[in-house]
Design a protein around this motif. Structure first.
Motif, PDB file in Angstrom:
ATOM      1  N   CYS A  31      42.336  51.630  32.327  1.00  0.00           N
ATOM      2  CA  CYS A  31      41.616  52.271  33.438  1.00  0.00           C
ATOM      3  C   CYS A  31      41.413  53.759  33.145  1.00  0.00           C
TER       4      CYS A  31
ATOM      5  N   CYS B  70      36.480  51.641  41.117  1.00  0.00           N
ATOM      6  CA  CYS B  70      37.322  52.481  40.263  1.00  0.00           C
ATOM      7  C   CYS B  70      36.569  52.932  39.022  1.00  0.00           C
ATOM      8  N   CYS B  71      36.543  52.094  37.998  1.00  0.00           N
ATOM      9  CA  CYS B  71      35.842  52.501  36.780  1.00  0.00           C
ATOM     10  C   CYS B  71      35.307  51.269  36.072  1.00  0.00           C
TER      11      CYS B  71
ATOM     12  N   CYS C  62      37.723  48.683  35.001  1.00  0.00           N
ATOM     13  CA  CYS C  62      38.343  47.858  36.042  1.00  0.00           C
ATOM     14  C   CYS C  62      37.282  46.993  36.706  1.00  0.00           C
TER      15      CYS C  62
HETATM   16 ZN   LIG Z   1      39.825  52.042  36.743  1.00  0.00          ZN
END
Ligand SMILES: [Zn+2]
Lengths: 343, 473
Positions: B416, B436-437, B440
């Motif tokens: 992450c 999130c990113c 993820c």
């Molecule tokens: Zn993330």
């Protein structure tokens, strides 16, 4: 006027008398004796110091283009305008600049008016908190004083200033381009001015030409501001004109002349070369036709030089000097400067 | 300290109902006369920390700020709050104004100044007459040579603080590793300071990493993204030329966009900032010169077309999004060869061994170096001998290389990104946001709104209408 037109205009005046770099020093506002005397010789006051930021690269590029298009030619390091060049000279347009008089100080006027309009516009919309476009503290102080003195909370000031701007912009020497550039550089409530690049893109012109036309607009506005017709803006234009357009050094020399010192004595006192003091004399004479030059040259000599200059159709020092070996270069320059001033 | 009193001032002077996380604690410590180190992300109300206590304490606040452009902005922000007793004393202040200010220092409640100015003897004499409430070291990470924009002149603040009689110091920064914090405390001669470290996480910003094959693909990606989704946004790139190329490309597709870089005239830079803030522009293509002092809450997208030269710098640029707390996305495009390019950019003004050698010669002239380089060298020349300086710069260079490498690794591995970025600053992720990113799993289309804007057209220009808009009758 566009950059190329300015160059042609200048070269037309100095054709065959000066090198192709002379216009560069003139536009940059170089404070050398040569450049300053050329201003008077060739009546180039309009262009002096109008582009202090001009780079040599940009200048050379423009000159090369004129050269390639055969509008100018260079011979024995002298620049000439060609027939073709004369043809494309703008016949109906006189330059609206007055570089000699303003010397970049028009920017001060611009900064003041920019901040005044921004402030009035925001206040009129009841938005009293805003970030000023002009960061210079002394500009901010000037504008603050101006606004307070003019009771800016009363609506009159807005109306007056708008009318004065309208009046100045309606000047028939302006194109709509002048007017548009001036107004669109201004900012106000929810209306931000445009950058040079944005304006240039809109008009398919170079940034440089846009800035030149904007400058022309400022100079011409300043020329036309008077206490009778534009009393509000008259106050904004305070201390913009240069009343003694002498360089600082020439100014010091002038004070010593006033006290009765000779060239040699002044050179000694100021620890400067005689040449430099002579440059100062030329500068002083350029600015003040009442300055007495009888100590340096006789009336007869002046007449002789002017007569010869007429006959040879030249202002080239070396040509004149060759024919009058007993006369110094300084005297030739002096006579030519004086002659131009009186004509 | 009376809590009611704090809240009253918060409302009356600053127009806020409540304190944000940590603000009250920090302010109470300052008023209690403690040294404070506060790390909190940009946009979290950093300025309130040094502004508010001033109204509860006698004397003047001195704010030392190494970034002149930021100083101007801070003065303006205080003035917008109705505070008139504020001044910036720096090299830009005209001589006469400066003389005037020196004579009337006590009239000011807030004095902003630069580290360079602290060397001015006349200024110091005036300061010694002054009753100082506390000193603020803003952008304190610049004190550390390990920080991403080290300002050697800032180190001189150490001697200056020592010369003042017992004065409290507040150090503020948005980015600092524990190493940097140690440097800050040492240089500012802090004794048992109160430390406040806010999480540097910005939950409203989702991170997206995209690997592409070449530069052309980057262009295509940016074009596709900007045409189909809504801004406002900033596209960060490394060269001035590229800001112009991108802006032209996007404009041709009817996007309202401008470029921004340090080589532009100041007046034009101000206009572009204003146009963006007022919503007259949707996108800005910029070098890292853009962003300091931008007050815009609703930035939805930040796009990097390169690997930034430092994690801290990246966090700062990304942190300009989502100030309003609504969802935003930060996208980073890279190719596998970008890491070398980034190292090259980072080392551009970095002195080589030979430069250092020259700097130690008698007839050395500073003109030969880039300005920041010569200032850094001038500083170390006073502190170290030639060999030591060479060694030092070797170390810094190596550290830079490691930093860039580790950032590159963060981007490429499967972990992450949010967690790794926080970890870089020795922080842990407390709660993973829904978006999130990209590692993820990220549903970009659910974050970004589809662009509905009609194509942007420049209106006809009419100077009479425009003048009437500026000054309505
Ligand atoms: Zn993330």
């Amino acid at each position: 006027m566009h950059f190329h037109q300015i160059l042609l205009f200048i070269i037309h005046k100095i054709s065959g008398q000066r090198s192709e770099n002379a216009p560069y020093y003139l536009l940059k506002g170089k404070k050398s004796g040569q450049t300053i005397q050329d201003v008077t010789y060739f009546q180039l006051h309009a262009f002096f110091s109008i582009l202090p930021q001009l780079s040599k690269e940009d200048y050379d590029e423009a000159i090369n283009e004129l050269f390639k298009n055969e509008f100018i030619r260079v011979n024995e390091s002298l620049v000439y305008i060609t027939e073709k060049g004369i043809e494309i000279l703008p016949s109906d347009k006189e330059p609206l600049f007055n570089g000699w008089k303003y010397r970049g100080k028009e920017q001060l006027f611009w900064k003041r008016i920019d901040l005044v309009i921004q402030t009035l516009s925001q206040f009129q919309a009841n938005e009293k908190k805003f970030v000023p476009n002009q960061k210079d503290i002394s500009i901010q102080h000037f504008v603050k004083d101006f606004l307070i003195q003019n009771n800016f909370r009363e609506f009159n000031l807005n109306t007056d200033i708008k009318q004065e701007i309208f009046y100045l912009l309606e000047n028939p020497s302006f194109d709509d381009l002048h007017r548009t550039l001036f107004v669109y550089r201004l900012s106000g409530y929810k209306t931000t001015g445009l950058t040079w690049e944005q304006l240039a893109r809109h008009y398919h012109m170079t940034d440089l030409n846009i800035k030149i036309i904007f400058l022309e607009c400022l100079h011409s506005m300043l020329d036309n501001i008077s206490i009778e017709t534009s009393p509000r803006l008259f106050n904004l234009a305070k201390d913009i004109r240069i009343d003694t357009p002498l360089t600082e050094s020439a100014f010091k020399t002038n004070s010593l002349f006033e006290k009765g010192y000779s060239i040699e004595e002044i050179a000694k006192i100021r620890k400067l070369k005689i040449n430099t003091i002579e440059d100062h004399v030329i500068e002083i004479v350029s600015n003040n036709k009442n300055f007495s030059i009888s100590a340096f040259i006789s009336k007869e000599q002046i007449e002789e030089i002017l007569h010869l200059s007429n006959e040879l159709e030249t202002k080239k020092l070396t040509l004149i000097k060759q024919r009058l070996p007993e006369i110094s270069f300084f005297q030739v320059r002096l006579a030519l400067t004086k002659g131009e001033k009186n004509s | 300290m009376n809590k009611l009193k704090l809240n009253e001032i918060l409302q009356k002077k600053f127009g806020h109902e409540n304190f944000r996380d940590g603000q009250q604690e920090i302010i109470e410590q300052i008023i209690a006369g403690k040294d404070v180190v506060a790390i909190l992300p940009t946009g979290m109300g950093k300025s309130l920390l040094y502004q508010l206590p001033a109204y509860l304490m006698e004397g003047t606040v001195i704010i030392v700020s190494p970034l002149l452009s930021l100083m101007q902005d801070q003065v303006e922000q205080l003035k917008l709050l109705g505070e008139k007793r504020v001044i910036a004393i720096n090299s830009f202040l005209p001589f006469q104004e400066r003389e005037m200010a020196f004579r009337h220092l006590a009239d000011f409640k807030f004095i902003f100044t630069s580290p360079e100015m602290l060397q001015n003897e006349q200024f110091n004499r005036a300061l010694r007459e002054l009753s100082i409430a506390y000193v603020v070291a803003d952008e304190a990470h610049c004190i550390s040579q390990w920080g991403f924009d080290f300002r050697p002149d800032y180190l001189r603040i150490s001697g200056w603080i020592h010369s003042l009689k017992a004065v409290n110091v507040l150090a503020l920064t948005a980015t600092a590793t524990s190493e940097v914090v140690k440097d800050i405390k040492g240089t500012l001669r802090m004794t048992k300071p109160f430390e406040y470290i806010h999480s540097l996480d910005r939950p409203a910003i989702a991170y997206e990493i995209v690997e592409v094959e070449n530069q052309q693909e980057k262009m295509n990606w940016i074009l596709g993204r900007v045409i189909s989704t809504e801004g406002p946004g900033i596209i960060y790139t490394q060269s001035r030329k590229k800001t112009e190329v991108y802006a032209t490309m996007l404009r041709e597709q009817g996007i309202s966009v401008a470029y921004y870089h340090a080589k532009m005239e100041q007046s034009d830079r101000i206009l572009i900032q204003q146009q963006f803030q007022q919503g007259q522009l949707d996108w800005i293509c910029a070098t890292n010169a853009f962003g300091m002092g931008i007050h815009k809450d609703n930035i939805r997208q930040i796009i990097h077309d390169h690997i930034p030269t430092s994690v801290a710098g990246y966090m700062q640029e990304v942190g300009r999004a989502a100030r309003d707390g609504n969802q935003a996305i930060a996208s980073l495009l890279y190719t596998s060869s970008d890491v070398e390019q980034t190292f090259y950019v980072a080392m551009q003004d970095f002195p080589e061994e030979q430069d250092i050698h020259f700097a130690y010669q008698e007839e050395y002239s500073e003109v030969e170096q880039a300005e920041t380089t010569s200032r850094i060298l001038a500083y170390w020349k006073e502190q170290l001998n030639e060999q030591q300086t060479i060694q030092l710069f070797k170390q810094i260079k190596q550290k830079k290389w490691q930093d860039i490498q580790s950032f590159y690794l963060m981007i490429r591995n499967d972990s992450c990104l949010r967690e790794q970025l926080l970890h870089y600053f020795d922080q842990a992720l407390i709660e993973r946001p829904h978006h999130c990113c990209s590692k993820c799993k990220l549903n970009v289309s659910s974050i970004l709104r589809k662009r509905t804007d009609e194509k942007y057209r420049q209106d006809e220009m009419n100077w009479i209408d425009r003048l009437n808009i500026l000054l309505p009758s």
